[in-house]
Design an enzyme around this catalytic site. Structure first.
Site, short mmCIF file in Angstrom:
data_model
loop_
_atom_site.label_atom_id
_atom_site.label_comp_id
_atom_site.label_asym_id
_atom_site.label_seq_id
_atom_site.Cartn_x
_atom_site.Cartn_y
_atom_site.Cartn_z
N GLU A 49 94.35 25.15 29.82
CA GLU A 49 93.30 25.33 31.05
C GLU A 49 92.99 24.56 31.59
O GLU A 49 92.10 23.37 31.41
CB GLU A 49 92.19 26.28 30.40
CG GLU A 49 92.32 27.67 31.28
CD GLU A 49 90.92 28.23 30.12
OE1 GLU A 49 90.00 26.96 31.37
OE2 GLU A 49 91.13 29.11 29.15
N ASP A 60 78.84 27.60 33.67
CA ASP A 60 79.19 26.53 33.41
C ASP A 60 77.81 26.32 32.56
O ASP A 60 76.48 25.91 33.22
CB ASP A 60 80.05 25.66 32.86
CG ASP A 60 81.33 26.03 33.10
OD1 ASP A 60 81.98 26.19 32.71
OD2 ASP A 60 81.83 26.23 34.72
N TYR A 174 90.72 37.14 28.75
CA TYR A 174 90.12 36.62 27.93
C TYR A 174 88.60 36.80 27.80
O TYR A 174 87.67 37.41 28.88
CB TYR A 174 89.88 35.18 29.39
CG TYR A 174 88.95 34.06 29.32
CD1 TYR A 174 87.39 34.02 28.22
CD2 TYR A 174 89.99 33.16 29.05
CE1 TYR A 174 87.17 32.70 28.27
CE2 TYR A 174 88.85 32.00 28.72
CZ TYR A 174 88.30 31.54 28.19
OH TYR A 174 87.03 30.41 28.00
#
Lengths: 273, 397
Positions: A49, A60, A174
């Site tokens: 990835e 993040d 995911y």
């Protein structure tokens, strides 16, 4: 069959789980990123990835934020990243998923991006801030290019919503293992087990899990319930800590090899039953 | 039939939308449903109106600035005195609405981002009022330049979390607030302070702020027997401007002018004029005009007014700009400081540096208009918080 589907299907035949490693492109440099990928490919990492740096990564945690900042300081652009993947494709067939935020892609141009990504050999994309409700504007091009659109499922996602998401998802799903940003909290194995069961009842798509997994021990505990494990911040941190050492690439691939090993052995006997 | 915006996906034309991480999507959908419920609920609306009246002190006056008008020698200037709200700015209109909604949704904790600290103070205030836990994210640079508001938030019992990333201003505070929300979404209500963020925020904040325009309309009709010719308001994210403009949207004879911050001039990194000098992009959950480079990386903004120091603009403003319904102009730091002092000296009113941008534009506009014309300026906040910035600037000379 695309590289991603092919990878999951061959792993399934072997009874193995996928190790998916995340790297931020251009940290510490794009040349390093390419070398690290080759090292990871050599030790059996299954899917790569690659993070596209963005100035405002709101999903993040501090480790990937800092990596994005370093990459941006190096003036790494989406165009450079696609070029790097093109040169990588001459020597590696590892499936590649581009991971990022929508704005850099939108500014590059959705149609242009889909065309170029296909040309250089990108297999999938995961755009954090493009939920199914907003993804059509990009997918009208990437679907046509045969690029998998990897969709996220969070602990907050209802079963009804999982149904809706998985209907349009391709490649793999995911699963975000924590309610939070990348590389912060550690997920509870019991939660992953029950959510994975919930998701599996709804869709046959391969299921990968990430956000908060960093050690071989964690990977071993979680692997039995899913088809793949994603590890990101742990590698990003390791790259940063070893950036000036000549054996950095070796250190990183060595760790990946250890994790891969931990999830191929004994996965059928989970430690918590 | 007139189209109403946003559409069901939160779009205003091509702008707006809901570009958010999956973890937040269920919460945004839940919020939208809850909000659409209270929007039609007369009990909720009456309760909100009661708090606006008895707690915040609405309605706020529409004040004719006679000395300033006479000094400029042109159009009549009226000031919508949002600075006279409890907490000193229009921000409380929205935080009261969102906090009442949060309470209905059973949330015990609120978080918010803040630039100038006005939204932070207004959030800390309603958190105290309703007995909620409160955390405010604020850039370190803004903490330095708006220290009186930091103290007020602390006094009100809120925790102020300093943010050091980026330029340590509003954009970075919003990034961190969103991260915090992702982490605590199950029990936390995120009170966004501007007509920005993912759907339904731009719509919801607009609706809560529209009380400004509704009152203005009533007041000017009573006073002048007609609608104004110009509405002028500063635009960072754009909540005070949208609150003033929106109720006049269909009154074509009323010109609406949004004033962006030109900072130190319109070179990259020196200003916060997203409409004047930005390109369409996606940030903080919506598509709008953004200050960004050619690779889609968001640029740092600059304005002397911390509340305007943001590289984006609310999506409905982007839409008003595109359709020509509103006009967007710029005023630089120097112009804002000048207007700040003029309003203080001629009217005895110290405006927030944000609002001073709107005053400055009205001061440019008024002399070119004849005396029958009417300009309404949204005086969105008071300027006590800016005494330090002004003092530093004067010493610097």
């Amino acid at each position: 069959m695309g590289r991603i589907e092919g990878k999951f299907s061959s792993l399934k035949n072997k009874g193995e789980k996928a190790l998916i490693v995340y790297l931020t492109a251009g940290d510490p440099s794009l040349e390093h990123t390419k070398e690290i990928i080759l090292g990871l490919d050599a030790v059996g990492v299954d899917i790569l990835e690659i993070g596209i740096p963005f100035s405002d990564p709101t999903a993040d945690g501090p480790i990937i934020q800092a990596a994005f900042q370093r990459a941006l300081k190096n003036s790494v652009t989406l165009s450079d990243i696609l070029d790097m993947i093109e040169s990588l494709r001459a020597v590696s067939e590892i499936p590649i998923v581009l991971f990022g935020y929508y704005n850099p892609i939108f500014i590059y141009g959705n149609e242009r991006f889909a065309k170029r990504a296909q040309e250089v050999g990108v297999d999938g994309i995961l755009v954090v801030d493009l939920p199914p409700e907003g993804s059509a504007e990009l997918r009208q091009y990437t679907d046509r290019s045969g690029i998998d659109f990897i969709s996220l499922i969070a602990p907050t996602t209802s079963s009804q919503r999982i149904r809706k998401i998985s209907k349009h998802a391709t490649g793999f799903l995911y699963y975000i293992s924590i309610t939070g940003v990348t590389g912060t909290a550690r997920p509870r194995v019991a939660d992953i087990k029950s959510d994975a069961e919930r998701i599996r009842k709804i869709t046959p798509l391969p299921l990968a899990v990430g956000f908060g997994i960093s050690t071989p021990q964690q990977a071993r505990e979680i692997a039995p319930y899913v088809d793949g494990i994603v590890i990101g911040s742990a590698f990003v941190r390791m790259i940063e800590e070893n950036r000036d050492r000549t054996d950095m690439i070796h250190t990183v691939s060595d760790y990946a090899g250890k994790i891969k090993k931990s999830i191929i052995s004994n996965f059928s006997e989970p430690s918590q039953c | 039939m007139r189209k109403t915006f946003p559409d069901k996906n939160g779009h205003f034309g091509i702008f707006g939308g809901r570009y958010a991480a999956e973890t937040l999507m269920p919460a945004l959908i839940e919020l939208e449903e809850a909000y659409l419920g209270v929007r039609r609920d007369s009990e909720f609306q009456e309760e909100l109106t009661r708090y606006l009246r008895e707690y915040s002190g609405r309605e706020t006056p529409l004040y004719y600035a006679r000395r300033l008008t006479e000094k400029l020698g042109g159009a009549k200037i009226y000031l919508k005195r949002e600075d006279l709200n409890h907490t000193g700015a229009h921000k409380i209109n929205n935080t009261l609405g969102q906090a009442l909604l949060a309470r209905r949704m059973g949330k015990k904790r609120v978080i918010a981002e803040t630039g100038a600290g006005q939204h932070g103070v207004a959030t800390a205030t309603v958190a105290a009022l309703f007995g909620m836990e409160c955390q405010i994210f604020m850039g370190e640079e803004d903490i330095k330049r708006q220290s009186p508001n930091v103290l007020r938030m602390n006094i009100l019992g809120a925790e102020v979390v300093p943010i050091s990333s980026g330029t340590a201003t509003l954009k970075d505070a919003m990034n961190e607030a969103m991260r915090q929300w992702v982490t605590s979404v199950r029990d936390t209500f995120y009170i966004i302070g501007s007509t920005a963020g993912p759907h339904p925020y731009p719509m919801m904040v607009r609706d809560f702020q529209s009380v400004i325009g509704r009152e203005t309309k009533r007041q000017i009709l009573k006073r002048e027997g007609r609608l104004p010719d110009f509405l002028v308001a500063c635009v960072g994210g754009g909540s005070n401007a949208m609150g003033l403009f929106y109720p006049f949207k269909h009154d074509r004879e009323v010109a609406m002018i949004g004033v962006e911050a030109a900072g130190k001039g319109l070179n990259p990194g020196m200003h916060a004029a997203s409409i004047a000098a930005g390109e369409v992009g996606v940030l903080h959950g919506n598509k709008t005009y953004l200050l960004q480079d050619e690779n889609g990386q968001v640029r740092d903004a600059h304005s002397i007014a911390p509340g305007l120091d943001y590289p984006g603009v609310g999506p409905e403003h982007a839409y008003f700009h595109e359709t020509g319904r509103a006009e967007y102009v710029t005023i630089d730091d120097q112009g804002a400081v000048n207007a700040f002092l003029c309003l203080a000296r001629y009217e005895g009113i110290v405006p927030a540096l944000e609002s001073a941008h709107a005053v400055a534009y009205a001061m440019q506009l008024a002399p070119s208009q004849d005396k029958e014309k009417i300009i309404v300026v949204n005086l969105s906040g008071r300027g006590d918080k800016d005494a330090g910035i002004i003092a530093e600037r004067m010493e610097g000379r």
